[in-house]
Design a protein around this motif. Structure first.
Motif, PDB file in Angstrom:
ATOM      1  N   LEU A 119      23.092   7.634  30.296  1.00 15.51           N
ATOM      2  CA  LEU A 119      22.412   8.893  29.993  1.00 15.51           C
ATOM      3  C   LEU A 119      21.446   8.734  28.827  1.00 15.51           C
ATOM      4  CD1 LEU A 119      22.092  11.885  30.626  1.00 15.51           C
ATOM      5  CD2 LEU A 119      24.041  12.349  29.104  1.00 15.51           C
ATOM      6  N   ARG A 120      21.797   7.911  27.842  1.00 15.06           N
ATOM      7  CA  ARG A 120      20.906   7.691  26.714  1.00 15.06           C
ATOM      8  C   ARG A 120      19.615   6.997  27.160  1.00 15.06           C
ATOM      9  NH1 ARG A 120      23.397   7.327  21.506  1.00 15.06           N
ATOM     10  NH2 ARG A 120      21.525   6.244  20.778  1.00 15.06           N
ATOM     11  N   LEU A 121      19.723   6.059  28.074  1.00 17.20           N
ATOM     12  CA  LEU A 121      18.518   5.398  28.585  1.00 17.20           C
ATOM     13  C   LEU A 121      17.661   6.377  29.376  1.00 17.20           C
ATOM     14  CD1 LEU A 121      19.801   1.889  29.734  1.00 17.20           C
ATOM     15  CD2 LEU A 121      19.065   2.647  27.485  1.00 17.20           C
ATOM     16  N   GLU A 122      18.305   7.220  30.151  1.00 13.73           N
ATOM     17  CA  GLU A 122      17.571   8.240  30.908  1.00 13.73           C
ATOM     18  C   GLU A 122      16.795   9.154  29.961  1.00 13.73           C
ATOM     19  OE1 GLU A 122      16.247  10.061  34.236  1.00 13.73           O
ATOM     20  OE2 GLU A 122      17.961   8.705  34.488  1.00 13.73           O
ATOM     21  N   ARG A 123      17.448   9.592  28.910  1.00 17.74           N
ATOM     22  CA  ARG A 123      16.787  10.484  27.960  1.00 17.74           C
ATOM     23  C   ARG A 123      15.662   9.776  27.220  1.00 17.74           C
ATOM     24  NH1 ARG A 123      22.224  13.234  25.323  1.00 17.74           N
ATOM     25  NH2 ARG A 123      22.644  14.731  27.033  1.00 17.74           N
ATOM     26  N   ALA A 124      15.849   8.504  26.899  1.00 17.28           N
ATOM     27  CA  ALA A 124      14.794   7.754  26.205  1.00 17.28           C
ATOM     28  C   ALA A 124      13.531   7.676  27.049  1.00 17.28           C
ATOM     29  CB  ALA A 124      15.298   6.353  25.858  1.00 17.28           C
ATOM     30  N   LEU A 125      13.688   7.446  28.336  1.00 16.58           N
ATOM     31  CA  LEU A 125      12.524   7.382  29.218  1.00 16.58           C
ATOM     32  C   LEU A 125      11.834   8.740  29.329  1.00 16.58           C
ATOM     33  CD1 LEU A 125      13.921   5.105  32.055  1.00 16.58           C
ATOM     34  CD2 LEU A 125      12.091   4.539  30.464  1.00 16.58           C
ATOM     35  N   GLN A 126      12.608   9.789  29.486  1.00 16.28           N
ATOM     36  CA  GLN A 126      12.013  11.119  29.590  1.00 16.28           C
ATOM     37  C   GLN A 126      11.300  11.514  28.290  1.00 16.28           C
ATOM     38  OE1 GLN A 126      15.217  13.731  30.725  1.00 16.28           O
ATOM     39  NE2 GLN A 126      15.353  12.911  32.811  1.00 16.28           N
ATOM     40  N   ARG A 127      11.908  11.161  27.176  1.00 17.82           N
ATOM     41  CA  ARG A 127      11.306  11.503  25.885  1.00 17.82           C
ATOM     42  C   ARG A 127       9.978  10.775  25.686  1.00 17.82           C
ATOM     43  NH1 ARG A 127      15.322  10.281  23.202  1.00 17.82           N
ATOM     44  NH2 ARG A 127      14.775   8.142  22.657  1.00 17.82           N
ATOM     45  N   GLU A 128       9.948   9.496  26.004  1.00 15.20           N
ATOM     46  CA  GLU A 128       8.716   8.737  25.816  1.00 15.20           C
ATOM     47  C   GLU A 128       7.641   9.174  26.799  1.00 15.20           C
ATOM     48  OE1 GLU A 128       7.810   6.542  23.518  1.00 15.20           O
ATOM     49  OE2 GLU A 128       9.664   7.085  22.501  1.00 15.20           O
ATOM     50  N   ARG A 129       8.039   9.531  28.020  1.00 11.61           N
ATOM     51  CA  ARG A 129       7.046   9.974  28.993  1.00 11.61           C
ATOM     52  C   ARG A 129       6.443  11.307  28.565  1.00 11.61           C
ATOM     53  NH1 ARG A 129       9.459   8.803  33.763  1.00 11.61           N
ATOM     54  NH2 ARG A 129      10.546  10.792  33.910  1.00 11.61           N
ATOM     55  N   ALA A 130       7.254  12.174  27.984  1.00  9.88           N
ATOM     56  CA  ALA A 130       6.727  13.454  27.515  1.00  9.88           C
ATOM     57  C   ALA A 130       5.853  13.280  26.276  1.00  9.88           C
ATOM     58  CB  ALA A 130       7.882  14.401  27.203  1.00  9.88           C
ATOM     59  N   ARG A 131       6.179  12.289  25.451  1.00  4.62           N
ATOM     60  CA  ARG A 131       5.444  12.091  24.207  1.00  4.62           C
ATOM     61  C   ARG A 131       4.161  11.319  24.399  1.00  4.62           C
ATOM     62  NH1 ARG A 131       5.205   8.341  20.058  1.00  4.62           N
ATOM     63  NH2 ARG A 131       6.568   6.916  21.195  1.00  4.62           N
ATOM     64  N   GLY A 149       7.513   4.943  34.688  1.00  2.80           N
ATOM     65  CA  GLY A 149       8.691   5.411  33.988  1.00  2.80           C
ATOM     66  C   GLY A 149       9.963   5.251  34.792  1.00  2.80           C
ATOM     67  N   PHE A 150       9.880   4.783  36.032  1.00  5.78           N
ATOM     68  CA  PHE A 150      11.054   4.633  36.879  1.00  5.78           C
ATOM     69  C   PHE A 150      11.540   3.184  36.815  1.00  5.78           C
ATOM     70  CE2 PHE A 150       8.925   8.044  39.710  1.00  5.78           C
ATOM     71  CZ  PHE A 150       9.251   9.012  38.771  1.00  5.78           C
ATOM     72  N   ILE A 151      12.837   3.017  36.644  1.00  2.00           N
ATOM     73  CA  ILE A 151      13.396   1.682  36.512  1.00  2.00           C
ATOM     74  C   ILE A 151      14.646   1.581  37.372  1.00  2.00           C
ATOM     75  CG2 ILE A 151      14.376  -0.022  34.926  1.00  2.00           C
ATOM     76  CD1 ILE A 151      12.887   1.274  32.691  1.00  2.00           C
ATOM     77  N   GLN A 183      29.396  -9.491  47.238  1.00  2.00           N
ATOM     78  CA  GLN A 183      28.300  -8.616  46.848  1.00  2.00           C
ATOM     79  C   GLN A 183      28.856  -7.278  46.377  1.00  2.00           C
ATOM     80  OE1 GLN A 183      24.582  -8.977  49.000  1.00  2.00           O
ATOM     81  NE2 GLN A 183      24.542  -6.757  49.257  1.00  2.00           N
ATOM     82  N   ALA A 184      28.519  -6.913  45.139  1.00  2.00           N
ATOM     83  CA  ALA A 184      29.070  -5.703  44.528  1.00  2.00           C
ATOM     84  C   ALA A 184      28.179  -4.499  44.820  1.00  2.00           C
ATOM     85  CB  ALA A 184      29.238  -5.910  43.027  1.00  2.00           C
ATOM     86  N   ASP A 185      28.203  -4.048  46.068  1.00  2.00           N
ATOM     87  CA  ASP A 185      27.403  -2.885  46.449  1.00  2.00           C
ATOM     88  C   ASP A 185      28.025  -1.610  45.883  1.00  2.00           C
ATOM     89  OD1 ASP A 185      25.344  -4.031  48.247  1.00  2.00           O
ATOM     90  OD2 ASP A 185      27.106  -4.641  49.408  1.00  2.00           O
ATOM     91  N   PRO A 186      27.193  -0.668  45.428  1.00  2.00           N
ATOM     92  CA  PRO A 186      27.740   0.604  44.933  1.00  2.00           C
ATOM     93  C   PRO A 186      28.282   1.441  46.080  1.00  2.00           C
ATOM     94  CG  PRO A 186      25.345   0.691  44.975  1.00  2.00           C
ATOM     95  CD  PRO A 186      25.723  -0.720  45.315  1.00  2.00           C
ATOM     96  N   GLU A 187      29.326   2.195  45.801  1.00  2.00           N
ATOM     97  CA  GLU A 187      29.887   3.059  46.830  1.00  2.00           C
ATOM     98  C   GLU A 187      28.934   4.197  47.176  1.00  2.00           C
ATOM     99  OE1 GLU A 187      33.682   4.464  45.711  1.00  2.00           O
ATOM    100  OE2 GLU A 187      34.606   2.479  45.546  1.00  2.00           O
ATOM    101  N   VAL A 188      28.251   4.738  46.158  1.00  2.00           N
ATOM    102  CA  VAL A 188      27.299   5.831  46.374  1.00  2.00           C
ATOM    103  C   VAL A 188      25.951   5.433  45.782  1.00  2.00           C
ATOM    104  CG1 VAL A 188      26.773   8.260  45.930  1.00  2.00           C
ATOM    105  CG2 VAL A 188      29.157   7.533  46.263  1.00  2.00           C
ATOM    106  N   PRO A 189      24.891   5.351  46.592  1.00  2.00           N
ATOM    107  CA  PRO A 189      23.575   5.000  46.042  1.00  2.00           C
ATOM    108  C   PRO A 189      23.102   6.043  45.033  1.00  2.00           C
ATOM    109  CG  PRO A 189      23.601   4.840  48.447  1.00  2.00           C
ATOM    110  CD  PRO A 189      24.868   5.527  48.046  1.00  2.00           C
ATOM    111  N   ALA A 190      22.346   5.602  44.037  1.00  2.00           N
ATOM    112  CA  ALA A 190      21.832   6.499  42.995  1.00  2.00           C
ATOM    113  C   ALA A 190      20.350   6.227  42.774  1.00  2.00           C
ATOM    114  CB  ALA A 190      22.606   6.301  41.690  1.00  2.00           C
ATOM    115  N   LEU A 191      19.648   7.239  42.277  1.00  2.00           N
ATOM    116  CA  LEU A 191      18.232   7.089  41.989  1.00  2.00           C
ATOM    117  C   LEU A 191      18.022   6.240  40.745  1.00  2.00           C
ATOM    118  CD1 LEU A 191      16.916  10.709  42.640  1.00  2.00           C
ATOM    119  CD2 LEU A 191      16.666   8.702  44.120  1.00  2.00           C
ATOM    120  N   PRO A 192      16.867   5.608  40.616  1.00  2.00           N
ATOM    121  CA  PRO A 192      16.581   4.794  39.430  1.00  2.00           C
ATOM    122  C   PRO A 192      16.564   5.620  38.151  1.00  2.00           C
ATOM    123  CG  PRO A 192      15.058   4.271  41.208  1.00  2.00           C
ATOM    124  CD  PRO A 192      15.797   5.496  41.640  1.00  2.00           C
ATOM    125  N   LEU A 193      16.636   4.942  37.024  1.00  2.00           N
ATOM    126  CA  LEU A 193      16.494   5.587  35.729  1.00  2.00           C
ATOM    127  C   LEU A 193      15.098   6.182  35.614  1.00  2.00           C
ATOM    128  CD1 LEU A 193      18.104   2.861  33.430  1.00  2.00           C
ATOM    129  CD2 LEU A 193      19.089   5.097  33.999  1.00  2.00           C
TER     130      LEU A 193
END
Length: 396
Positions: free
Chosen positions: A232-244, A253-255, A290-300
């Motif tokens: 969550l901290r990385l997510e917020r850092a990206l949003q903060r820098e994109r807004a600034r 901004g997507f990772i 192969q360590a596949d995630p059980e539920v896919p998620a969107l990038p940071l």
């Protein structure tokens, strides 16, 4: 360079006495291979000697001036100023001696050929200065890029909290040191934490995003008690820098990223996968999981599209097992037929002494698969829980 029986031309007929296919052309192809690179510095001398031999062994309509003029031009990018000047002086001397040897009747023709060699030799000196100045600037730029890479993506210690660690960064651009891929591994009060990611975008903008994410990770990895909080901290850092900063494009901004932690003294591996290629777990017997995630998620960086809780995957991580994380420069590498590289298949059944040997073999195998180059950067991170002798403390 005219002989006694008439003037000679630089573009005479090629029947029987013209330059051979294995003459100057060989030097053009040489630098591509290792043997060619070794031969290239000798090419100016070969041209002068070959030009003199050509002049002495061919009929009068042929001239060695093209060979002699080419010698200092070839020397200019390959040698320092002194050797370039030497090549030019030898070429001019050879032109004068050949004119004298044959006996000059057409002074205008001979003077033109000699003047041509002199003019090209002087131009070669100028080219040498320009090339050397550009080389110094390029070396300086490479030094700055390497320093930036060491600052943003430092080489991790080979041993970290009981884990053997290795990392690689292979840039798709030959002279690039860093791009849009990232990795970091850090020993924290919560265990060894790591991140690997791939910025959506190219150029300097993606490098800026890499620096933002790595900086946020270094701080948050120490402070956040949970892997979910770190993400969550990385997510917020990206949003903060994109807004600034308006210069960071939305796409950059997507990772895609994998965040993982190995708690100290625990045989579990915890991971959060945000749209990234699945890591691999390799045991000492050649098996690959192969360590596949059980539920896919969107990038940071895509939190604006919706909010949902991150899901931590827990996997066993026993002694002797190696965790391999990589970016899509590995899994999307293609051969000449367009077949993707599959690291799980290519590594299955193979044994490696440690993470360093694993990454060396993997990079070499990708290069063989693609025929020597990749279209995207590759970041790789490998950690192995090394077996320890009984009674040995696993502390930091």
């Amino acid at each position: 360079m005219a002989r006694a029986d008439g003037p000679r031309t630089a573009n005479g007929p090629r029947t029987g006495g013209g330059p051979r296919a294995d003459g100057p052309g060989t030097g053009d192809e040489g630098p591509v291979g290792g043997s060619g690179r070794r031969f290239a510095p000798w090419l100016p001398g070969v041209l002068i000697v070959g030009g003199v031999a050509f002049d002495l062994s061919t009929p009068p309509p042929y001239t060695a001036a093209p060979f002699l003029a080419a010698a200092p031009l070839i020397a200019a990018p390959l040698h320092p100023l002194r050797l370039t000047a030497l090549a030019g002086a030898l070429a001019v001397a050879a032109a004068c001696l050949l004119a004298e040897f044959h006996g000059v009747r057409d002074w205008a023709q001979s003077a033109t050929e000699i003047a041509t060699v002199v003019t090209v030799a002087l131009l070669a000196l100028l080219i040498n200065r320009i090339v050397r100045r550009g080389s110094k600037r390029l070396a300086s730029a490479r030094g700055i890029a390497e320093a930036a890479q060491r600052a943003v993506l430092p080489v991790p210690p080979a041993r970290l909290a009981g884990l053997d660690v290795a990392a690689r960064y292979v840039a798709a651009e030959r002279d690039a040191a860093i791009g849009g891929d990232l990795y970091a591994v850090q020993d924290t009060p919560h265990g060894v934490r790591m991140v690997i990611g791939d910025v959506r975008g190219k150029g300097l903008g993606s490098v800026e995003v890499v620096a933002i994410v790595i900086g946020a990770f270094r701080e948050a990895a120490e402070q956040e008690a949970t892997l979910e909080g770190l993400t969550l901290r990385l997510e917020r850092a990206l949003q903060r820098e994109r807004a600034r900063r308006a210069d960071i494009e939305q796409a950059e901004g997507f990772i895609t990223a994998v965040l993982a932690e190995i708690p100290r003294g625990d045989s579990q591996l915890r991971m959060i996968n945000r749209g990234h290629p699945a890591p691999l777990l390799l045991d000492g017997e050649g098996a690959v999981r192969q360590a596949d995630p059980e539920v896919p998620a969107l990038p940071l960086g895509m939190g604006d599209l919706g909010a949902w809780p991150d899901r931590v995957e827990e996997l066993p991580f026993a002694e002797g097992v190696t965790l391999l994380l990589f970016t899509d420069g590995v899994s999307e590498a293609r051969d000449a037929q367009g077949t993707f590289y599959d690291p799980a298949v290519r590594l299955r059944g193979r044994r490696f002494a440690g993470p360093v040997e694993l990454l060396d073999a993997l990079v070499a195998d990708v290069e063989r698969h693609t025929g020597g180059g990749t279209a995207d950067d590759m970041a790789l991170l490998a950690l192995r829980r090394a077996p320890v002798a009984p009674g040995v403390d696993r502390g930091r």
